[in-house]
Design a protein around this motif. Sequence first.
Motif, mmCIF file in Angstrom:
data_model
loop_
_atom_site.group_PDB
_atom_site.id
_atom_site.type_symbol
_atom_site.label_atom_id
_atom_site.label_comp_id
_atom_site.label_asym_id
_atom_site.label_seq_id
_atom_site.Cartn_x
_atom_site.Cartn_y
_atom_site.Cartn_z
ATOM 1 N N LEU A 71 0.887 -1.239 0.017
ATOM 2 C CA LEU A 71 -0.155 0.092 -0.023
ATOM 3 C C LEU A 71 1.021 1.421 -0.047
ATOM 4 C CD1 LEU A 71 -2.893 -0.706 2.802
ATOM 5 C CD2 LEU A 71 -2.902 -0.554 0.323
ATOM 6 N N LEU A 72 0.666 2.367 -0.832
ATOM 7 C CA LEU A 72 1.299 3.364 -1.060
ATOM 8 C C LEU A 72 0.395 4.198 -0.249
ATOM 9 C CD1 LEU A 72 3.636 5.239 -2.055
ATOM 10 C CD2 LEU A 72 2.316 5.292 -4.363
ATOM 11 N N ILE A 73 0.747 4.884 0.857
ATOM 12 C CA ILE A 73 -0.125 5.828 1.573
ATOM 13 C C ILE A 73 0.537 7.038 1.894
ATOM 14 C CG2 ILE A 73 -1.345 5.851 3.993
ATOM 15 C CD1 ILE A 73 -0.604 2.772 3.949
ATOM 16 N N GLU A 74 -0.431 8.329 1.718
ATOM 17 C CA GLU A 74 -0.040 9.521 2.047
ATOM 18 C C GLU A 74 -1.096 10.251 3.162
ATOM 19 O OE1 GLU A 74 2.639 11.642 -0.792
ATOM 20 O OE2 GLU A 74 0.873 13.070 -1.039
ATOM 21 N N THR A 75 -0.364 11.039 3.952
ATOM 22 C CA THR A 75 -1.279 11.887 4.547
ATOM 23 C C THR A 75 -0.779 13.311 4.554
ATOM 24 O OG1 THR A 75 0.232 11.801 6.665
ATOM 25 C CG2 THR A 75 -1.751 10.318 6.540
ATOM 26 N N ASP A 76 -1.682 14.127 4.474
ATOM 27 C CA ASP A 76 -1.355 15.705 4.294
ATOM 28 C C ASP A 76 -2.033 16.478 5.128
ATOM 29 O OD1 ASP A 76 -3.748 16.069 3.140
ATOM 30 O OD2 ASP A 76 -2.867 16.157 0.945
ATOM 31 N N GLY A 77 -1.588 17.804 5.171
ATOM 32 C CA GLY A 77 -2.269 18.798 5.860
ATOM 33 C C GLY A 77 -0.925 19.725 6.565
ATOM 34 N N GLU A 78 -1.242 20.236 7.924
ATOM 35 C CA GLU A 78 -0.517 20.907 8.473
ATOM 36 C C GLU A 78 0.632 19.836 8.977
ATOM 37 O OE1 GLU A 78 0.070 24.141 9.397
ATOM 38 O OE2 GLU A 78 -1.785 24.818 8.553
ATOM 39 N N GLU A 79 1.958 20.226 9.088
ATOM 40 C CA GLU A 79 2.900 19.146 9.305
ATOM 41 C C GLU A 79 2.378 18.357 10.590
ATOM 42 O OE1 GLU A 79 6.996 20.511 9.765
ATOM 43 O OE2 GLU A 79 7.626 18.451 10.251
ATOM 44 N N HIS A 80 1.942 18.970 11.935
ATOM 45 C CA HIS A 80 1.722 18.008 12.915
ATOM 46 C C HIS A 80 0.780 17.147 12.629
ATOM 47 C CE1 HIS A 80 -1.151 21.514 13.618
ATOM 48 N NE2 HIS A 80 -1.832 20.403 14.323
ATOM 49 N N SER A 81 -0.425 17.517 11.971
ATOM 50 C CA SER A 81 -1.488 16.592 11.722
ATOM 51 C C SER A 81 -1.153 15.380 10.813
ATOM 52 C CB SER A 81 -2.885 17.202 11.280
ATOM 53 O OG SER A 81 -2.680 17.976 10.201
ATOM 54 N N ALA A 82 -0.383 15.867 9.802
ATOM 55 C CA ALA A 82 -0.050 14.808 8.569
ATOM 56 C C ALA A 82 0.918 13.613 9.424
ATOM 57 C CB ALA A 82 0.888 15.428 7.409
ATOM 58 N N VAL A 83 1.826 14.243 10.244
ATOM 59 C CA VAL A 83 2.755 13.359 11.178
ATOM 60 C C VAL A 83 1.899 12.353 11.954
ATOM 61 C CG1 VAL A 83 4.411 13.090 12.707
ATOM 62 C CG2 VAL A 83 4.750 14.751 10.846
ATOM 63 N N PHE A 84 0.702 13.008 12.780
ATOM 64 C CA PHE A 84 -0.064 12.253 13.729
ATOM 65 C C PHE A 84 -0.812 11.254 12.831
ATOM 66 C CE2 PHE A 84 -4.114 11.805 15.693
ATOM 67 C CZ PHE A 84 -3.574 11.318 16.790
ATOM 68 N N GLU A 85 -1.513 11.713 11.818
ATOM 69 C CA GLU A 85 -2.335 10.823 11.101
ATOM 70 C C GLU A 85 -1.438 9.674 10.527
ATOM 71 O OE1 GLU A 85 -6.338 12.546 9.493
ATOM 72 O OE2 GLU A 85 -4.503 12.844 8.140
ATOM 73 N N MET A 86 -0.185 9.824 10.158
ATOM 74 C CA MET A 86 0.777 8.743 9.611
ATOM 75 C C MET A 86 0.945 7.810 10.892
ATOM 76 S SD MET A 86 1.625 7.281 6.915
ATOM 77 C CE MET A 86 1.970 8.298 5.483
ATOM 78 N N ALA A 87 1.237 8.253 12.046
ATOM 79 C CA ALA A 87 1.308 7.253 13.074
ATOM 80 C C ALA A 87 0.088 6.569 13.476
ATOM 81 C CB ALA A 87 1.838 8.280 14.548
ATOM 82 N N GLN A 88 -0.873 7.046 13.134
ATOM 83 C CA GLN A 88 -2.288 6.258 13.464
ATOM 84 C C GLN A 88 -2.169 5.096 12.340
ATOM 85 O OE1 GLN A 88 -4.283 6.843 16.009
ATOM 86 N NE2 GLN A 88 -2.547 7.898 16.566
ATOM 87 N N VAL A 89 -2.071 5.520 11.106
ATOM 88 C CA VAL A 89 -1.920 4.480 9.923
ATOM 89 C C VAL A 89 -1.055 3.373 10.364
ATOM 90 C CG1 VAL A 89 -0.926 4.140 7.473
ATOM 91 C CG2 VAL A 89 -2.478 6.167 8.247
ATOM 92 N N GLU A 90 0.025 3.794 10.822
ATOM 93 C CA GLU A 90 1.163 2.881 11.050
ATOM 94 C C GLU A 90 0.472 1.564 12.210
ATOM 95 O OE1 GLU A 90 4.935 4.307 12.027
ATOM 96 O OE2 GLU A 90 5.875 2.260 12.175
ATOM 97 N N ILE A 91 -0.118 2.385 13.184
ATOM 98 C CA ILE A 91 -0.848 1.428 14.117
ATOM 99 C C ILE A 91 -1.646 0.573 13.567
ATOM 100 C CG2 ILE A 91 -2.229 1.290 16.183
ATOM 101 C CD1 ILE A 91 -0.943 4.225 16.895
ATOM 102 N N GLN A 92 -2.523 0.894 12.654
ATOM 103 C CA GLN A 92 -3.396 -0.174 11.949
ATOM 104 C C GLN A 92 -2.830 -0.916 11.118
ATOM 105 O OE1 GLN A 92 -6.363 -0.018 12.882
ATOM 106 N NE2 GLN A 92 -5.986 1.940 14.471
ATOM 107 N N VAL A 93 -1.846 -0.691 10.208
ATOM 108 C CA VAL A 93 -1.244 -1.421 9.331
ATOM 109 C C VAL A 93 -0.524 -2.578 10.094
ATOM 110 C CG1 VAL A 93 -1.108 -0.046 7.371
ATOM 111 C CG2 VAL A 93 0.774 -0.099 8.650
#
Length: 467
Positions: A275-297
């Motif tokens: 899976l090629l995954i991207e999150t975007d937005g303000e830096e803190h929210s994109a980083v936070f969302e990617m951390a959530q993605v990592e937990i799920q995968v």
Amino acid sequence: MNNSQIKELEAIFSKENVLTAQEDMIAYSYDASHVEIRPEAVVFATTTEQISALMKFAYREHLPVTPRGQGSGLSGGSVPLNRGIVLCMDRMKRVIEFDPANRLITVEAGLTTADIDPVAGEANLFYPPDPGSVAFSTIGGNVAENAGGLRGLKYGVTKDYVKMMKVVLPQGDIVTMGNKCVKHVAGFNMEGIFVGSEGLLGIMTEVTLALLPIPKHRESALAIFNSLDGAAQAVSDIIASGVTPSTMEFMDNATINAIQNFKDCGLPRDAAAVLLIETDGEEHSAVFEMAQVEIQVKKNDIREFSRAKSSEERDRLFEGRRVALNALASVKPNLILEDATVMRSRLPEMVRGITDIAQQYQLQVGIFGHAGDGNLHPTFLVDMRDKEEMARTEQGVTALFQLAIDLEGTISGEHGIGLEKKPFLRNQIGAEGIRLLQDIKKTFDPLNLLNPGKMFDMPEPTACQSA
Ligand SMILES: Cc1cc2nc3c(=O)[nH]c(=O)nc-3n(C[C@H](O)[C@H](O)[C@H](O)COP(=O)(O)OP(=O)(O)OC[C@H]3O[C@@H](n4cnc5c(N)ncnc54)[C@H](O)[C@@H]3O)c2cc1C
């Protein structure tokens, strides 16, 4: 078409913008699907008024007209089924007005999709729908097919950005639909009916599109899975967790290897799926969302989760996804690409079902696509000269559409019905649904001259109607 009809076309478009030579007719006889039918004439429009004159002429002479953007459609939409005239829109490519204060851009319908962002970018804005064909498809073609893209999961598809349009109706009238305001409920949602209309109801000549501010930051990652099931379940889990990545693209082992053979994009050849995954937005929210993605995968059958450390690394991964179709096309002489779509929660069942179909009919299938939208592209790799293989493929494709319907999904997420999926539309929307579409078509185009024979057939006129 006879000589005097050709002369009339030359009077509307000028001689150099009308083609009739057989070698030119061949060039405009196909799109990116499998149907080939030669038109009798090809014309290149540069103004809305020319198109209006064309339709008045076509109505008087009872000549079919098929609009064409760049012919990148995957369902046969711009193939001239009843011959007649192909109307090429790709010379109408001006930016008419860029309005950063209202985040709007008005363009001619033949503008290439990718040509919007350099203009919008000057005011830090962008146009989100980005089909894999963004570098060559036209805005008119995108609207006519309601094109999706790699960012559809977070940003939606073409229909979410169309505000207003100028349209030439089949009998030549020029109308403006929609409005530039944020809200507009004066009359029916007429611009909406043209989105996904596949060139059956009118010819769009100008379109006003909404733009969004460019996200400040992007986080990109590649999740490598030991099983198809693991990757499909991860998509479902990420959505259920409340995170909305901007991109979640799926590629199976066959696709990964086809890409790597085509061009080294750094994808792992031995993975069952990525899976090629991207999150975007303000830096803190994109980083936070990617951390959530990592937990799920990581709850699924994952082997590795790696974040792109540079924009070059990210571009390389995305390039892999963008060349997926070309790469699969190089595996066998032909391919049949489908876009059946299901709700994200049913993606694991869809992936299992596709694998079962491939096994049952002994077919070579590569799977890639916009998994975050539930929109996979099962791609049947075939040799159309092999009749026995084609018979099995036809059965496989029919089973695939039935699977999507059984899972409460749709036979087309973004490529439209055109000619390729026409036989299956009734299963999706029923006889009443087809009748309603026929009635709408008849209201706009009583002689059935604009892109006839696509999506559905029109009923034969009764003796009393034809008299
Ligand atoms: C490599 C590749 C990748 C692709 N990736 C995607 C993807 O990610 N997402 C996606 O949705 N699609 C994708 N497509 C499919 C295709 O690019 C889209 O359907 C695109 O919107 C077609 O644009 P076009 O200008 O080529 O239109 P055409 O193929 O020329 O026409 C498509 C339909 O639109 C009608 N039409 C064209 N212009 C007008 C107009 N001005 N007014 C009225 N009707 C008009 C035509 O009659 C036809 O029915 C891909 C195709 C390829 C080859």
